[in-house]
Design an enzyme around this catalytic site. Structure first.
Site, PDB file in Angstrom:
ATOM      1  N   PHE A   1       1.346   3.512  -6.851  1.00  0.00           N
ATOM      2  CA  PHE A   1       0.730   3.717  -5.545  1.00  0.00           C
ATOM      3  C   PHE A   1      -0.606   4.422  -5.768  1.00  0.00           C
ATOM      4  O   PHE A   1      -0.694   5.379  -6.542  1.00  0.00           O
ATOM      5  CB  PHE A   1       1.636   4.537  -4.629  1.00  0.00           C
TER       6      PHE A   1
ATOM      7  N   ASP B   1       7.581   8.505  -9.823  1.00  0.00           N
ATOM      8  CA  ASP B   1       7.434   8.563  -8.379  1.00  0.00           C
ATOM      9  C   ASP B   1       8.556   7.717  -7.780  1.00  0.00           C
ATOM     10  O   ASP B   1       8.642   6.512  -8.047  1.00  0.00           O
ATOM     11  CB  ASP B   1       6.054   8.022  -7.989  1.00  0.00           C
TER      12      ASP B   1
ATOM     13  N   TYR C   1       9.995  10.378   4.120  1.00  0.00           N
ATOM     14  CA  TYR C   1       9.807   9.726   5.423  1.00  0.00           C
ATOM     15  C   TYR C   1      10.042   8.222   5.385  1.00  0.00           C
ATOM     16  O   TYR C   1       9.955   7.566   6.412  1.00  0.00           O
ATOM     17  CB  TYR C   1       8.422  10.045   6.005  1.00  0.00           C
ATOM     18  N   LYS C   2      10.321   7.690   4.198  1.00  0.00           N
ATOM     19  CA  LYS C   2      10.617   6.270   4.102  1.00  0.00           C
ATOM     20  C   LYS C   2      12.133   6.081   4.236  1.00  0.00           C
ATOM     21  O   LYS C   2      12.686   6.257   5.307  1.00  0.00           O
ATOM     22  CB  LYS C   2      10.092   5.737   2.764  1.00  0.00           C
TER      23      LYS C   2
ATOM     24  N   ARG D   1       5.484  -7.617   3.782  1.00  0.00           N
ATOM     25  CA  ARG D   1       6.446  -6.709   3.162  1.00  0.00           C
ATOM     26  C   ARG D   1       7.597  -6.436   4.121  1.00  0.00           C
ATOM     27  O   ARG D   1       7.373  -6.133   5.294  1.00  0.00           O
ATOM     28  CB  ARG D   1       5.693  -5.403   2.871  1.00  0.00           C
TER      29      ARG D   1
END
Lengths: 398, 398
Positions: A114, A185, A210-211, A357
């Site tokens: 990312f 990560d 938060y995912k 996605r």
């Protein structure tokens, strides 16, 4: 399967008429979250005021929540702590790892990482001013690029674009054999797939909540440091909450014990209250069940979409063992297709230049969601319903 | 006086039987905060899901809230942004300032600085590895210690222990004349006293929002960069939210325009919703009125306590112009005295080794609060009510 996914779904507040396949970007609201945060505001902050730091256990929450998340990622108790953002946690982990390998200068990463991880590494390397190099190779070239020059291998386990998954244990073994440390990560791993940090011999790991962990927008990040390393870490971000005795107000820094030293500033209590509502659901879950159901969901989605949409190209690995809990397809008109889907109540997201996605989250996503979403996508592609000006106008993208 | 303090007090939820003189540590709850956060959770996160980043304006909140806080501290529009913790913001500001003075090696601070500022400077200096020195002198020796060696003067304007206030404009002029830059920590200034960053020619400033600004536990910090410097800053914590185009997902970092580059990771939206409830009150306030009322309150408290408590020693400057909005007294049994006060409903706090600390916050503190608090303190001292085992047992202190 021990986990009751009907029960977990009922613990979320789902929107009527919406199939939410974007929990890999922002998880939906646990049904209990509004009340949990209200109680924190009214009964703790409101009534206890400053004394809530002790009386309501606020001061210990980063560690207590760390243990609850730790269970989901195979971390030993007392090795995970919450706080800050993922970018900050990447910086901490990488700085600590580099300091443990003073004779080496290369950070190895890949182009599937990312971007903020790479940006934070750039900034750290510039600050260090010691001739470090950020070496970025293609994901499939990582293994071949591990050699005796590498100080730290820094990877996101699951690629945010395609869902391609690195082999964590194997890469750690390779890196360790070459004398390097590894920073993982877990943004698209924690709550998405089985992770066994302890079993894999991990050094450092970071992630966001938060995912898949559904803590809400801007929820705190987490960091893991292996017990064998924690007391050797010299924190670069040496904040008072990581001090051995924060309330002694000493003028000099002394790192706290173990993972405590990775704390920095005052923890975000309201965001942590929200995370607790989600962890009350996660505590009921076995990650092996999540993974099994995730594979069912993603396999069904791939099959249905490929059958209905011949012009979409699978961008994720076809082998479920080689991917996380998302499925991506490519199409030159991906942006407009996603807008058309959202207009029909199927929420995924788009990543430039051409990726559609879709995140699959067994806690609240059903097989019916999968077949309905695929059917709607099939209609949109069959009838070119995306080919309208309103879907092609680019808004600011998140 | 244009500000209606009866109205502002009514906008807080105050506890019956409590006189809260610890708003310099954690502000109390705005009456509207629970509803504000509930609406954010239910109507924004819950209903808009991922689309709330744009539709609910989440992405712009760090800047929008920055402007509202900026008005209180004399900052130009577009020069303040919210995020992270104060410790992180100190690191960012100091790293940026040091990079703008590459030929100098000394960070000058004082022993009255809040420890985390010194800790973060220590960590940064170690990472820089360039032979920087953190030189810490007594607060009254700062001016004399400014010379051509100093790269950055890093000070907390108002001392967290005593309330002693540095002369911001004068010290900035001194530092600039010596070729140094200045980083101000406004933790005990923002919302407490008049600050005029622009008028004082400030370079960098940072602060927190959970004290006088009442954003709740762990509310986000803020950072100010002077417009003449902002585009020259090379962020050390180069996170994606500070990138020129975060959603382009480029592999290389390019700083965003001006203050935007001081953003790092995903902003804490629930904590920001809480801050908005407080800013709805602050928007009604003139800082000159706050300062005038604050001086009335603190002068009355000093007078009443000194009259009633001859064994307490004033630790704050006697001249109100030389202090912030708190009053501290010293006593060898300060800890037990504060516990006895809290048991009587007067909440201040204790700072080792011997400081009783009282914050005065005109938004919700009245002259009656002051006289009642002083009277209760007088009784406790007169009758030695603090001299009980229950008050002498040290709990974990916050």
């Amino acid at each position: 399967m021990g986990t009751d996914f009907t029960a977990t779904r009922a613990m979320f507040r789902m929107q009527e008429g919406v199939i939410y396949l974007d929990g890999n970007s922002l998880g939906p609201t646990p049904a209990a979250v509004a009340e949990k945060v209200r109680a924190c505001i009214t009964n703790e902050w409101g009534e206890m005021l400053i004394t809530a730091w002790n009386r309501a256990g606020w001061m210990d929450k980063p560690r207590a929540l760390g243990d609850r998340i730790g269970r989901l990622i195979g971390a030993e108790r007392g090795t995970v702590v919450l706080g800050d953002t993922l970018s900050i946690k990447v910086y901490q982990a990488l700085a600590a790892a580099l300091e443990l390998r003073p004779d080496r200068k290369v950070v190895l990463s890949d182009t599937g990482n990312f971007p903020t991880d790479l940006y934070m590494a750039e900034g750290l390397i510039r600050s260090l001013g010691g001739g470090h190099e950020l070496r970025t190779v293609a994901p499939e070239e990582v293994e071949a690029a591990i050699n005796q020059d590498i100080a730290v291998l820094m990877l996101t386990e699951v690629d945010y674009r395609t869902g391609r998954k690195h082999e964590m244990k194997h890469l750690i073994e390779m890196a360790h054999a070459a004398g390097a440390l590894v920073v993982w990560d877990l943004a698209h791993s924690a709550g998405a797939i089985e992770v066994d940090l302890s079993g894999a011999g991990a050094d450092f790991a970071v992630g966001c909540t938060y995912k898949y962990l559904n803590s809400g927008p801007g929820g705190p990040a987490f960091i893991y440091v292996a017990p064998r390393l924690a007391d050797r870490v010299n924190p670069a971000l040496s904040g008072w909450m990581g001090h051995e005795a924060p309330f002694a107000f000493d003028l000099g820094y002394r790192p706290g014990e173990g993972i405590e030293r990775m704390r920095v500033g005052t923890p975000p209590i309201l965001q942590m209250a929200a995370l607790e509502a989600s962890m009350d659901i996660w505590d009921r879950v076995d990650m092996a069940d999540i993974r099994a159901r995730s594979i069912e969901l993603t396999e069904a989605f791939v099959e249905a979409v490929e059958a209905a949409c011949p012009t979409l190209t699978l961008a994720s690995p076809r082998d479920p063992e080689a991917r996380g809990s998302q499925i991506s397809f490519r199409h030159p008109e991906g942006y407009a297709i996603m807008q058309a889907l959202i207009a029909r109540g199927v929420i995924g997201d788009f990543r430039a230049p051409d990726i559609l996605r879709f995140g699959f989250t067994p806690l609240y996503t059903t097989m019916e969601d999968v077949s309905h979403a695929a059917a709607i996508l099939g209609e949109i592609m069959r009838d070119n319903l995306w080919d309208r000006a309103e879907f092609k106008t680019r808004a600011k993208v998140t």
